[in-house]
Write an enzyme that holds these catalytic residues in place. Structure first.
Site, PDB file in Angstrom:
ATOM      1  N   CYS A 122       0.823  -1.233   0.000  1.00 17.16           N
ATOM      2  CA  CYS A 122       0.000   0.000   0.000  1.00 17.16           C
ATOM      3  C   CYS A 122       0.847   1.269   0.000  1.00 17.16           C
ATOM      4  CB  CYS A 122      -0.948  -0.005   1.190  1.00 17.16           C
ATOM      5  SG  CYS A 122      -1.939  -1.495   1.301  1.00 17.16           S
ATOM      6  N   HIS A 249      -2.837   6.916   2.772  1.00 17.37           N
ATOM      7  CA  HIS A 249      -3.393   5.693   2.184  1.00 17.37           C
ATOM      8  C   HIS A 249      -4.753   5.432   2.825  1.00 17.37           C
ATOM      9  CE1 HIS A 249      -4.219   1.628   1.256  1.00 17.37           C
ATOM     10  NE2 HIS A 249      -3.810   1.142   2.410  1.00 17.37           N
ATOM     11  N   ASN A 283     -10.489   0.002   0.421  1.00 20.60           N
ATOM     12  CA  ASN A 283      -9.022   0.064   0.479  1.00 20.60           C
ATOM     13  C   ASN A 283      -8.466  -0.570  -0.793  1.00 20.60           C
ATOM     14  OD1 ASN A 283      -6.305  -0.550   0.897  1.00 20.60           O
ATOM     15  ND2 ASN A 283      -6.576  -1.046   3.064  1.00 20.60           N
TER      16      ASN A 283
HETATM   17  O1  UT7 Z   1      -3.958  -1.390   3.880  1.00 16.58           O
HETATM   18  C1  UT7 Z   1      -3.032  -2.207   4.547  1.00 16.58           C
HETATM   19  C2  UT7 Z   1      -2.857  -1.798   5.957  1.00 16.58           C
HETATM   20  N1  UT7 Z   1      -3.946  -2.303   6.741  1.00 16.58           N
HETATM   21  C3  UT7 Z   1      -4.479  -1.585   7.702  1.00 16.58           C
HETATM   22  O2  UT7 Z   1      -4.088  -0.471   7.944  1.00 16.58           O
HETATM   23  C4  UT7 Z   1      -5.569  -2.244   8.536  1.00 16.58           C
HETATM   24  C5  UT7 Z   1      -5.501  -1.814   9.980  1.00 16.58           C
HETATM   25  N2  UT7 Z   1      -6.521  -2.454  10.809  1.00 16.58           N
HETATM   26  C6  UT7 Z   1      -7.828  -2.081  10.765  1.00 16.58           C
HETATM   27  O3  UT7 Z   1      -8.209  -1.243   9.968  1.00 16.58           O
HETATM   28  C7  UT7 Z   1      -8.783  -2.687  11.771  1.00 16.58           C
HETATM   29  O4  UT7 Z   1      -8.065  -3.392  12.741  1.00 16.58           O
HETATM   30  C8  UT7 Z   1      -9.860  -3.651  11.124  1.00 16.58           C
HETATM   31  C9  UT7 Z   1     -10.805  -2.845  10.312  1.00 16.58           C
HETATM   32  C10 UT7 Z   1      -9.149  -4.705  10.269  1.00 16.58           C
HETATM   33  C11 UT7 Z   1     -10.645  -4.357  12.221  1.00 16.58           C
HETATM   34  O5  UT7 Z   1     -11.224  -3.388  13.091  1.00 16.58           O
HETATM   35  P1  UT7 Z   1     -11.051  -3.517  14.678  1.00 16.58           P
HETATM   36  O6  UT7 Z   1     -11.773  -2.385  15.243  1.00 16.58           O
HETATM   37  O7  UT7 Z   1      -9.569  -3.613  14.969  1.00 16.58           O
HETATM   38  O8  UT7 Z   1     -11.800  -4.846  14.994  1.00 16.58           O
HETATM   39  P2  UT7 Z   1     -11.259  -6.163  15.741  1.00 16.58           P
HETATM   40  O9  UT7 Z   1     -10.452  -6.973  14.811  1.00 16.58           O
HETATM   41  O10 UT7 Z   1     -10.674  -5.769  17.050  1.00 16.58           O
HETATM   42  O11 UT7 Z   1     -12.613  -6.923  16.022  1.00 16.58           O
HETATM   43  C12 UT7 Z   1     -13.566  -6.408  16.982  1.00 16.58           C
HETATM   44  C13 UT7 Z   1     -14.783  -7.306  16.959  1.00 16.58           C
HETATM   45  C14 UT7 Z   1     -14.460  -8.783  17.065  1.00 16.58           C
HETATM   46  O12 UT7 Z   1     -15.495  -9.411  17.791  1.00 16.58           O
HETATM   47  P3  UT7 Z   1     -15.342  -9.767  19.333  1.00 16.58           P
HETATM   48  O13 UT7 Z   1     -14.183 -10.711  19.420  1.00 16.58           O
HETATM   49  O14 UT7 Z   1     -15.087  -8.465  20.031  1.00 16.58           O
HETATM   50  O15 UT7 Z   1     -16.655 -10.379  19.680  1.00 16.58           O
HETATM   51  C15 UT7 Z   1     -14.492  -9.262  15.641  1.00 16.58           C
HETATM   52  O16 UT7 Z   1     -14.795 -10.632  15.535  1.00 16.58           O
HETATM   53  O17 UT7 Z   1     -15.464  -7.150  15.712  1.00 16.58           O
HETATM   54  C16 UT7 Z   1     -15.618  -8.427  15.081  1.00 16.58           C
HETATM   55  N3  UT7 Z   1     -15.544  -8.240  13.644  1.00 16.58           N
HETATM   56  C17 UT7 Z   1     -16.609  -7.928  12.897  1.00 16.58           C
HETATM   57  N4  UT7 Z   1     -17.904  -7.738  13.208  1.00 16.58           N
HETATM   58  C18 UT7 Z   1     -18.739  -7.421  12.206  1.00 16.58           C
HETATM   59  C19 UT7 Z   1     -14.440  -8.326  12.835  1.00 16.58           C
HETATM   60  N5  UT7 Z   1     -14.788  -8.083  11.568  1.00 16.58           N
HETATM   61  C20 UT7 Z   1     -16.113  -7.828  11.567  1.00 16.58           C
HETATM   62  C21 UT7 Z   1     -17.047  -7.512  10.568  1.00 16.58           C
HETATM   63  N6  UT7 Z   1     -18.330  -7.315  10.920  1.00 16.58           N
HETATM   64  N7  UT7 Z   1     -16.682  -7.390   9.277  1.00 16.58           N
END
Ligand code: UT7
Length: 327
Positions: A122, A249, A283
């Site tokens: 990216c 990005h 993205n």
């Molecule tokens: O472009 C390359 C570089 N990449 C990045 O910069 C990505 C950086 N990371 C992020 O943008 C975020 O970490 C994500 C968008 C990938 C995830 O967001 P988050 O706020 O960090 O969520 P999380 O992984 O901590 O998950 C929180 C909760 C979990 O449930 P529990 O365990 O709290 O019950 C996940 O299972 O949200 C759940 N979850 C979802 N729920 C609904 C994860 N994905 C989803 C989803 N829909 N799509």
């Protein structure tokens, strides 16, 4: 032995034109929620995306690169024959060879020019812009077409809700050319690097699916990328108050806002324009920065001559940014 002759150097480089393309198919959060356990509210709140564009099977990454590249050449007021080097920043080619750049150069009607792919994930567009600007400054090249093109949908596990809701397809391109005088220079020095110690946080698994440790990458991006943006500004001899447009990005709107917050705390103006193209584009990795600028230009949010601070980051973990003056 007499000294070797070198190509005549230029004062520096500047952006001459921009172009971008996206597939026609719009995929909304509700469309995804019909297939997997997710919902519109979660995606808007946690990532900022409302919809994204996904290419059909027949559309290749090279097709999108060629279309965006041709638009950028036209926007620069040039013809393909004026281009002497093509750099395609990409991390989603279906095969490592042949590269995308030689194919897209042929597609836009030029052969016999320098053509290479560059993989900094990216951060690829900023890396490509840095390389192109230095090639122009040293006289190696005169007009370089830098394209970020990605077909991330080829690499998505549509059952992995932590990944498939984020990534999308598209291409963005810029033509760089020489600045005749130091006052015309429109591309600042690149600030770049790679955190190889975090390499395991984003990658392709044994089934050829993209996986990422979202939280680890999020923490890294929200703490380490703003200082890189500040370094790029400093290298260009500017301060946050000089920036008209901030284009990080488009990985996650919350990361974009964290970088903007840091810039504001360091003196950015109230009228700073901050790119939020992720809302309707998702993205698109190396395509996201040129595409965001092109969309903002189309919407009248930025103007020719605006000072833009661009910064990319992603797998590697690679990062890079610089100041560019918009064409
Ligand atoms: O472009 C390359 C570089 N990449 C990045 O910069 C990505 C950086 N990371 C992020 O943008 C975020 O970490 C994500 C968008 C990938 C995830 O967001 P988050 O706020 O960090 O969520 P999380 O992984 O901590 O998950 C929180 C909760 C979990 O449930 P529990 O365990 O709290 O019950 C996940 O299972 O949200 C759940 N979850 C979802 N729920 C609904 C994860 N994905 C989803 C989803 N829909 N799509």
């Amino acid at each position: 032995m007499s000294s070797l002759r070198l190509a005549p150097a230029a004062a520096g480089a500047r952006l001459l034109g921009l172009g971008s393309v996206q597939p026609d198919t719009v995929v909304t959060n509700d469309d995804l929620a019909r297939r997997i356990d997710t919902n519109d509210q979660w995606i808007r709140d946690r990532v900022g995306i409302r919809s994204r564009r996904i290419a059909d099977e027949k559309t290749l990454l090279v097709d999108m690169a060629a279309d965006a590249g041709a638009l950028a050449v036209e926007d620069a007021g040039l013809t393909p024959a004026d281009i002497d080097t093509v750099i395609v920043a990409t991390c989603t080619m279906p095969n490592p060879i042949p590269n995308a750049a030689a194919q897209m150069a042929d597609r836009i009607g030029v052969n016999g020019i320098g053509a290479m792919d560059l993989n900094a994930a990216c951060a690829g567009f900023c890396y490509g812009t840095g390389v192109a600007a230095d090639m122009i400054r040293s006289g190696t090249a005169r007009h370089v077409l830098v394209v970020g093109s990605e077909k991330l949908s080829d690499w998505l596990d549509m059952d992995d809700r932590s990944v498939c809701i984020i990534f999308a397809d598209g291409a963005g391109a810029a033509v760089l050319g020489p600045a005749e005088t130091p006052e015309d220079v429109g591309v600042g020095p690149v600030a770049w690097g790679a955190a190889g110690d975090l390499v395991s946080t984003i990658g392709i698994d044994e089934k050829n699916y993209l996986r990422q440790e979202g939280q680890a990458v999020f923490r890294w991006a929200t703490t380490k990328i703003a200082p890189i943006a500040m370094e790029a500004l400093d290298k260009a001899g500017l301060t946050p108050a000089d920036v008209d447009v901030l284009v990080p990005h488009q990985a996650n709107l919350r990361i974009v806002e964290a970088i903007a917050k840091k810039l504001r705390s360091q003196g950015a103006r109230d009228d700073l324009v901050v790119a939020d193209d992720i809302v309707h584009s998702g993205n698109t990795s190396s395509a996201s920065i040129p595409m965001a600028i092109d969309h903002m230009r189309g919407a009248g949010r930025v103007r020719s001559g605006d000072v833009a601070l661009i910064v990319g980051f992603g797998a590697g973990l690679s990062y890079g940014g610089q100041v560019v003056v918009l064409p």
